[in-house]
Design a protein around this motif. Sequence first.
Motif, PDB file in Angstrom:
ATOM      1  N   LYS A  47      29.228  -5.885  10.132  1.00 58.76           N
ATOM      2  CA  LYS A  47      28.469  -6.777  11.007  1.00 58.76           C
ATOM      3  C   LYS A  47      27.122  -6.159  11.390  1.00 58.76           C
ATOM      4  O   LYS A  47      26.096  -6.845  11.432  1.00 58.76           O
TER       5      LYS A  47
ATOM      6  N   LEU B 165      33.238  -3.226  11.803  1.00 56.80           N
ATOM      7  CA  LEU B 165      32.050  -3.386  12.632  1.00 56.80           C
ATOM      8  C   LEU B 165      30.795  -2.943  11.880  1.00 56.80           C
ATOM      9  O   LEU B 165      29.711  -3.512  12.060  1.00 56.80           O
TER      10      LEU B 165
ATOM     11  N   ARG C 205      34.841  -1.123  18.835  1.00 56.15           N
ATOM     12  CA  ARG C 205      35.457  -2.345  19.346  1.00 56.15           C
ATOM     13  C   ARG C 205      36.973  -2.228  19.298  1.00 56.15           C
ATOM     14  O   ARG C 205      37.545  -1.363  18.603  1.00 56.15           O
TER      15      ARG C 205
END
Length: 449
Positions: free
Chosen positions: A292, A289, A407
């Motif tokens: 990103k 993550l 996540r």
Amino acid sequence: MARLFGTDGVRGLANRELTAELALDLSIAAAHVLAELGTFAGHRPRAVVGRDPRASGEFLEAAVSAGLASAGVDVIRVGVLPTPAVAHLTESLGVDLGVMLSASHNPAPDNGIKFFSRGGLKLADEVEEAIEARIGEQWDRPVGVGVGRITDLPDGGAQYIDYLVSTVPNRLDGLKIVVDEAHGAAFRVSPEALRRLGAEVVEIGVQPDGLNINEGCGSTHLDLLREAVLEHQADAGIAHDGDADRCLAVDASGEVVDGDQIIAILALTLREHGKLAKDTVVATVMANLGFKIAMEREGLTVIETAVGDRYVLEAMRADGLSIGGEQSGHVILLDHANTGDGVLTGLHLLARVAETGKPLGELAAVMRRLPQILINVKGVDKSRVHSAMQISDAVAAAERELGESGRVLLRPSGTEPMVRVMVEAESHDLAESIAHRLAGVVRETLSVV
């Protein structure tokens, strides 16, 4: 019967699952299917065959070469070279088929067969299925001038090195680099390419004996590389796997620089030089993550694909993109190669270090890796992982707890009765706690025992 082809060719325990007979039959079937698709139309077909240093590669190379030649294909053996070198030579020599014998990062007793079509591209799923369906069929065998001939290309490695060096935008003078070649296929070409570009090179993992490939070294075992970088006070370390389609790195302080960080560095480099198509990068659902978040902060778009470099490549080709890859170190630089190339990736990463004068660790700090916990839950009915209400409720609760700073990903294995539970969070303890909780729900809900 289970499908022979996985996401990266046919693999198995050599001489048990992947036998000489199977290698022979696969090669014959591949020749027949490609002939019927028109690949060989109007000319005598040719194929490049390469391998990594595994002992079993010797008899499998003989079987593949015999199968192709018996089906009327002229074979060019290039010997021990990385998988991306075979893909490159398939394209540069203008041949119709490339075959690589390797099980990549797997241990020495395993081996695999990977086919490339004209241009050095992996075969499409439907072509692999057609090859599998034709194994063992009756066929009309050519005779006399119709049979293929087998020759060797002793300078294939030199041609590949010449190409690699030609792609690098600047020299590496002044850099001291440790390379760990995993006793694998790049044990000659990678150090030579680095030296050609001016780097001082310390080599480890460059004594392949056919049995020691990936054994406690290379991109899946980075401790030796970290120790060597610190011992030799090197600027960086580069690690490849057995067939050198992966690249991971270590900075001067011994910190690991993974595939996500390498992709981030190279994507920003491409953008700076006006070469990042559509300001977009491709990654898999397993990308951290933190990657990103960093790419979005830098104004870049991230396209996600399923796990597997073939899916990354498909997305890149579909949208005309420049770079993509996986956390494991498969990085595709589509302006230079049609497949993941660990040696190419390492050279371009180090070129960025030399160009900027910044330490690798500073460049890698463009993204912060969030703690990521992965638990493999085995012996479960993976087909129900996305439909079981208990699991959906548990995932929803975990996502509420994590908010936007983490996540959850539950992914059924493609080959085993197993579900992979992955959790990312701001802290290791939180990620570990939630991952174990979800793994327990998956085990309790989907157990087949």
